[in-house]
Design a protein around this motif. Sequence first.
Motif, PDB file in Angstrom:
ATOM      1  N   GLN A 178      68.499  11.192  78.654  1.00 18.98           N
ATOM      2  CA  GLN A 178      68.572   9.851  78.080  1.00 18.98           C
ATOM      3  C   GLN A 178      67.189   9.360  77.680  1.00 18.98           C
ATOM      4  OE1 GLN A 178      69.939   6.809  80.854  1.00 18.98           O
ATOM      5  NE2 GLN A 178      69.562   8.209  82.539  1.00 18.98           N
ATOM      6  N   ARG A 179      67.176   8.343  76.827  1.00 20.57           N
ATOM      7  CA  ARG A 179      65.905   7.746  76.421  1.00 20.57           C
ATOM      8  C   ARG A 179      66.105   6.252  76.175  1.00 20.57           C
ATOM      9  NH1 ARG A 179      64.820  10.442  70.454  1.00 20.57           N
ATOM     10  NH2 ARG A 179      66.623   9.518  69.409  1.00 20.57           N
TER      11      ARG A 179
ATOM     12  N   GLU B 142      61.713   8.754  78.245  1.00 13.43           N
ATOM     13  CA  GLU B 142      62.858   9.647  78.121  1.00 13.43           C
ATOM     14  C   GLU B 142      62.774  10.826  79.074  1.00 13.43           C
ATOM     15  OE1 GLU B 142      62.968  12.562  74.616  1.00 13.43           O
ATOM     16  OE2 GLU B 142      61.775  10.878  73.847  1.00 13.43           O
ATOM     17  N   ASN B 143      63.931  11.403  79.318  1.00 12.52           N
ATOM     18  CA  ASN B 143      64.028  12.679  80.002  1.00 12.52           C
ATOM     19  C   ASN B 143      64.986  13.537  79.179  1.00 12.52           C
ATOM     20  OD1 ASN B 143      66.694  11.983  80.759  1.00 12.52           O
ATOM     21  ND2 ASN B 143      66.063  11.285  82.781  1.00 12.52           N
TER      22      ASN B 143
ATOM     23  N   TRP C 143      71.436  12.569  70.091  1.00 13.59           N
ATOM     24  CA  TRP C 143      71.294  11.285  70.779  1.00 13.59           C
ATOM     25  C   TRP C 143      72.410  10.346  70.334  1.00 13.59           C
ATOM     26  CZ3 TRP C 143      68.432  11.223  74.853  1.00 13.59           C
ATOM     27  CH2 TRP C 143      67.298  12.026  74.950  1.00 13.59           C
TER      28      TRP C 143
ATOM     29  N   TRP D  92      68.932   2.329  73.848  1.00 12.28           N
ATOM     30  CA  TRP D  92      69.166   3.178  75.016  1.00 12.28           C
ATOM     31  C   TRP D  92      70.165   4.214  74.557  1.00 12.28           C
ATOM     32  CZ3 TRP D  92      71.987   1.598  80.145  1.00 12.28           C
ATOM     33  CH2 TRP D  92      71.834   2.609  81.083  1.00 12.28           C
TER      34      TRP D  92
ATOM     35  N   THR E  80      58.686   4.680  74.123  1.00 16.36           N
ATOM     36  CA  THR E  80      59.885   5.413  74.518  1.00 16.36           C
ATOM     37  C   THR E  80      59.677   6.086  75.866  1.00 16.36           C
ATOM     38  OG1 THR E  80      60.419   5.830  72.202  1.00 16.36           O
ATOM     39  CG2 THR E  80      61.523   7.198  73.822  1.00 16.36           C
TER      40      THR E  80
END
Length: 78
Positions: free
Chosen positions: A14-15, A10-11, A37, A29, A8
């Motif tokens: 988003q991931r 991510e920030n 999410w 996504w 994964t």
Amino acid sequence: MNTPVILTIENAEQRLGILPELGASAAFWEVRRDDAWQPIWRPYAPSEGKRIIANFALLPWSNRLMGGGITVDGKFYP
């Protein structure tokens, strides 16, 4: 069926889940909305089979190789 490894990236907003064993296909996504999410793409469903993935990368060579492949050390790779 073995559970595949999903890496994964991510920030805060988003991931993206990557399936390295399936050629770096995208498992999911997602974007963060209202502290939850939310999927952008349909997520990977291992119970549906290997071909049922969210998306897969066609990088960097998709549609860019003449003759449909390359030859390395005398072996052709389509």
